[in-house]
Enzyme design. Sequence first.
Site, mmCIF file in Angstrom:
data_model
loop_
_atom_site.group_PDB
_atom_site.id
_atom_site.type_symbol
_atom_site.label_atom_id
_atom_site.label_comp_id
_atom_site.label_asym_id
_atom_site.label_seq_id
_atom_site.Cartn_x
_atom_site.Cartn_y
_atom_site.Cartn_z
ATOM 1 C CD GLU A 52 -2.260 1.629 2.709
ATOM 2 O OE1 GLU A 52 -2.230 0.746 3.585
ATOM 3 O OE2 GLU A 52 -2.726 2.758 2.914
ATOM 4 C CG ASP B 107 -6.278 -2.683 7.729
ATOM 5 O OD1 ASP B 107 -6.616 -1.993 6.754
ATOM 6 O OD2 ASP B 107 -7.088 -3.179 8.536
HETATM 7 P P1 AHG Z 1 -5.262 1.628 5.961
HETATM 8 O O1 AHG Z 1 -5.092 2.163 7.346
HETATM 9 O O2 AHG Z 1 -4.392 0.417 5.661
HETATM 10 O O3 AHG Z 1 -5.114 2.713 4.915
HETATM 11 O O4 AHG Z 1 -6.736 1.041 5.839
HETATM 12 C C1 AHG Z 1 -7.797 1.781 6.354
HETATM 13 C C2 AHG Z 1 -9.073 1.212 5.816
HETATM 14 C C3 AHG Z 1 -9.557 -0.020 6.557
HETATM 15 O O5 AHG Z 1 -8.669 -0.451 7.541
HETATM 16 C C4 AHG Z 1 -10.855 0.402 7.197
HETATM 17 O O6 AHG Z 1 -11.833 -0.577 7.052
HETATM 18 C C5 AHG Z 1 -11.235 1.648 6.423
HETATM 19 O O7 AHG Z 1 -10.028 2.214 5.948
HETATM 20 C C6 AHG Z 1 -11.930 2.652 7.287
HETATM 21 O O8 AHG Z 1 -12.289 3.724 6.451
HETATM 22 P P2 AHG Z 1 -13.172 4.937 7.035
HETATM 23 O O9 AHG Z 1 -12.304 5.623 8.046
HETATM 24 O O10 AHG Z 1 -13.476 5.764 5.821
HETATM 25 O O11 AHG Z 1 -14.408 4.333 7.642
HETATM 26 MN MN MN Z 2 -5.761 -1.137 5.093
HETATM 27 MN MN MN Z 3 -2.329 0.419 5.574
HETATM 28 MN MN MN Z 4 -3.402 3.815 4.536
#
Ligand code: AHG
Ligand code: MN
Ligand code: MN
Ligand code: MN
Length: 333
Positions: free
Chosen positions: A93, A117
């Site tokens: 990512e 994540d």
């Molecule tokens: P990441 O931190 O790897 O970028 O992923 C974030 C994703 C996932 O973990 C979660 O289900 C979603 O973003 C939440 O999004 P919102 O804050 O828009 O609800």
């Molecule tokens: Mn994620």
């Molecule tokens: Mn991530």
């Molecule tokens: Mn991210």
Amino acid sequence: DPDSVTDVKSITLTSFIMRHTRDNNLAILMNAIQLSCKSITRAVRKAGIANLYGLAGTENSTGDAVKKLDLLSNEIMINALTHSHVCSVLVSEENEDPIIIKENMQGKYCVAFDPLDGSSNIDCNVSTGTIFAVYEKKEGSVGNIEDVMRAGIDLKVAGYCMYGTATELIITFYGSGVHRFTLDPSLGEFIHVASDVKMPTEPKKIYSCNQGNYGGWDAPIQRYVDGITAGDKPYALRYVGSMVSDVHRTLLYGGIFLYPADKKSRGGKLRVLYEGFPMALIIEQAGGMASTGMFNGSIQRVLEIKPTSIHDKCPIILGTPSMVESVLKEYTA
Ligand code: AHG
Ligand code: MN
Ligand code: MN
Ligand code: MN
């Protein structure tokens, strides 16, 4: 008493892998992945002391504000996978382009991963995780982007590590069910706790989504959520905001997790290669269902999407089959 030192029957992830595969390369790959997860769990748990909270000050290719721990986790994963000598292509990512491993260090695996994540939850100590999806290089390939521009049904391994109250690792070797391991910090080993994990046949009535996006969803999704929250026995809403945590609860308790397309993210927010595919494979192997809902004009099984770029996104509706089916029915009503 599983905690007693005489508990000789519990087996570690390493011995589990050796016992269940004669493929030395897979054992080496899983060692690199589990070492990464141990290192990341240590970084996450020491972040407050080691001044690892907060922003790194950059943005990644999907426009996320990158956290210091995103970068540290990413370096840990890239380092471990590169030096395992069993990988050829890495997709993260946090990297705009795929990482092609040098010829003399290449191996047969191609790994797409989300090193951290739910990183928006880091600074307030809410659970986060690491997600990984593993392809085998195509026959005769020297290792390039074509090895990962494939549908999820080509995956060999998928899994996630959740940095929660305990650190848990969930993994599926495609076709052989879902296995669950818990890190025993006193041993520094992931201990096998369950094989062939299946979603409950009596699921909890839980739905998990960012309700704040309700206004931007299409009408079928709005109708579904209206339906399950009407009347005197509404579903409970449980939403952590870390996909790993929301999917782990859905896997173990049942229920439905959805991140639909909305007005600001027409293709949904979650990334196909290192969020959608691995979670869909795990949920399907545990007897659940994972659909995109209406996406690019048709209702698709997440695992059958053909990615066109490594950071492609897709809407996700996954969990207890009868609940996912109820959402899809709203599209044909
Ligand atoms: P990441 O931190 O790897 O970028 O992923 C974030 C994703 C996932 O973990 C979660 O289900 C979603 O973003 C939440 O999004 P919102 O804050 O828009 O609800
Ligand atoms: Mn994620
Ligand atoms: Mn991530
Ligand atoms: Mn991210």
